[in-house]
Design an enzyme around this catalytic site. Structure first.
Site, mmCIF file in Angstrom:
data_model
loop_
_atom_site.group_PDB
_atom_site.id
_atom_site.type_symbol
_atom_site.label_atom_id
_atom_site.label_comp_id
_atom_site.label_asym_id
_atom_site.label_seq_id
_atom_site.Cartn_x
_atom_site.Cartn_y
_atom_site.Cartn_z
ATOM 1 N N GLU A 157 -3.690 7.271 9.221
ATOM 2 C CA GLU A 157 -2.251 7.210 9.522
ATOM 3 C C GLU A 157 -2.001 7.730 10.935
ATOM 4 O O GLU A 157 -1.247 7.134 11.706
ATOM 5 C CB GLU A 157 -1.455 8.062 8.506
ATOM 6 N N CYS A 201 -4.477 -1.545 -2.017
ATOM 7 C CA CYS A 201 -4.661 -0.110 -2.244
ATOM 8 C C CYS A 201 -5.602 0.048 -3.427
ATOM 9 O O CYS A 201 -5.284 -0.373 -4.547
ATOM 10 C CB CYS A 201 -3.308 0.528 -2.542
ATOM 11 N N ASP A 216 0.871 -1.192 0.000
ATOM 12 C CA ASP A 216 0.000 0.000 0.000
ATOM 13 C C ASP A 216 0.901 1.233 0.000
ATOM 14 O O ASP A 216 2.115 1.131 0.214
ATOM 15 C CB ASP A 216 -0.898 -0.001 1.255
ATOM 16 N N SER A 217 0.279 2.396 -0.198
ATOM 17 C CA SER A 217 1.046 3.640 -0.082
ATOM 18 C C SER A 217 1.506 3.840 1.364
ATOM 19 O O SER A 217 2.583 4.390 1.608
ATOM 20 C CB SER A 217 0.172 4.819 -0.517
ATOM 21 N N HIS A 261 -7.328 2.419 3.896
ATOM 22 C CA HIS A 261 -7.109 3.154 5.152
ATOM 23 C C HIS A 261 -8.407 3.265 5.970
ATOM 24 O O HIS A 261 -8.352 3.375 7.194
ATOM 25 C CB HIS A 261 -6.615 4.576 4.862
ATOM 26 N N CYS A 305 -11.223 2.599 0.256
ATOM 27 C CA CYS A 305 -9.808 2.911 0.481
ATOM 28 C C CYS A 305 -9.402 2.065 1.672
ATOM 29 O O CYS A 305 -10.122 2.039 2.691
ATOM 30 C CB CYS A 305 -9.630 4.399 0.797
HETATM 31 N N1 DGL Z 1 -4.905 3.018 0.954
HETATM 32 C C1 DGL Z 1 -5.072 3.561 -0.318
HETATM 33 C C2 DGL Z 1 -6.323 3.134 -1.038
HETATM 34 O O1 DGL Z 1 -6.837 2.070 -0.778
HETATM 35 C C3 DGL Z 1 -4.477 4.836 -0.755
HETATM 36 C C4 DGL Z 1 -4.489 6.060 0.103
HETATM 37 C C5 DGL Z 1 -3.637 7.147 -0.514
HETATM 38 O O2 DGL Z 1 -2.432 6.956 -0.548
HETATM 39 O O3 DGL Z 1 -4.192 8.158 -0.964
HETATM 40 O O4 DGL Z 1 -6.810 3.803 -1.885
#
Ligand code: DGL
Length: 258
Positions: free
Chosen positions: A151, A73, A9-10, A186, A184
């Site tokens: 985060e 991600c 992931d990012s 996150h 997402c």
């Molecule tokens: N966790 C990520 C997603 O599922 C990306 C969040 C990001 O870096 O903007 O989209």
């Protein structure tokens, strides 16, 4: 040769998928890679992002010796899955918004998609909606500030209720909306904080169980878990090491890119 399943992931969002993978594949060795140097991905330009995702995933797959890559991600998967599958020599499992299960769950046929600004606008996402939720009203809401809240939360800070309320507000313009896709990775990390900011009954849907199921099907020759899994990051970050340790990973090694 046996190796771990690599989750990418990012940032820390992929850890929501790690939790589902550990439930379904408790014996499997997992490794984690994140592009924390370039977090967040959501606001970045597509062509740049494809090049970056290919470079990071290629280097991380080589460094980890993984037998499969889980792109945990949505922002990366809705853009670069085909390119990754062409480039990499291991099976690639993507994470895309759970539109189909959300449409199946909604009684009112009014659903929301909460994701990054990139994911809500992607042709891939629009095709998912057309294919699986054509009879639903789908409200797409870009909620990039929630990435930072997730985060912060994993780093031990309290999520900001004002930021969460503002991010969710556009969903409630639809009085009939009863189901929200967390598009997402996150966002499931904030699930209870999101629910605490909502005064109506809403079903939250995410893709993590489906990803874990799919990974179990494609990942052959997975090494057995044996102590903390390896982790890789593109920028040094002490706080990240502490977060990864809570999810069963060793402190991150710096990932070298060409
Ligand atoms: N966790 C990520 C997603 O599922 C990306 C969040 C990001 O870096 O903007 O989209």
């Amino acid at each position: 040769m046996a190796g771990p399943i690599l989750v990418f992931d990012s940032g820390v969002g992929g850890l929501s998928v790690v939790a589902a993978l550990r439930e379904r594949l408790p014996q499997a060795a997992l490794a984690y890679a994140c592009d924390n140097a370039m977090l967040p991905y959501g606001p970045r330009q597509d062509a740049w992002l494809v090049r970056r995702i290919l470079a990071v995933c290629e280097a991380a797959v080589a460094a980890s010796g993984c037998v499969a890559l889980v792109v945990a991600c949505n922002t990366a998967s809705t853009l670069a899955l085909d390119a990754l599958r062409e480039r990499l020599g291991v099976p690639v499992v993507g994470t895309v918004p759970a539109i189909k299960p959300a449409a199946a769950a909604s009684r009112s046929r009014h659903i929301g998609l909460l994701a990054t600004s990139a994911t809500v606008a992607r042709p891939y996402t629009l095709r998912l909606i057309e294919a699986f939720a054509a009879d639903c009203s789908v409200r797409r809401v870009a909620a990039d500030p929630l990435v930072r809240e997730a985060e912060r939360r994993l780093a031990g800070e309290r999520p900001d209720a004002g930021v969460i309320e503002a991010a969710l507000a556009p969903l409630w313009d639809d009085p009939d909306l009863d189901t929200v896709v967390l598009g997402c990775t996150h966002f499931p990390l904030l699930r209870d904080a999101l629910a605490a900011c909502v005064s109506r009954a809403v079903t939250w849907v995410d893709s993590s169980d489906a990803i874990a199921r799919r990974t179990a099907q494609v990942a052959a020759d997975v090494a057995p878990a044996n102590g903390p899994g390896a982790s890789l990051a593109t920028a040094p970050d002490m706080a990240l090491g502490a977060v990864l340790a809570r999810f069963g990973f060793a402190a991150p090694d710096l990932l070298m890119l060409d």
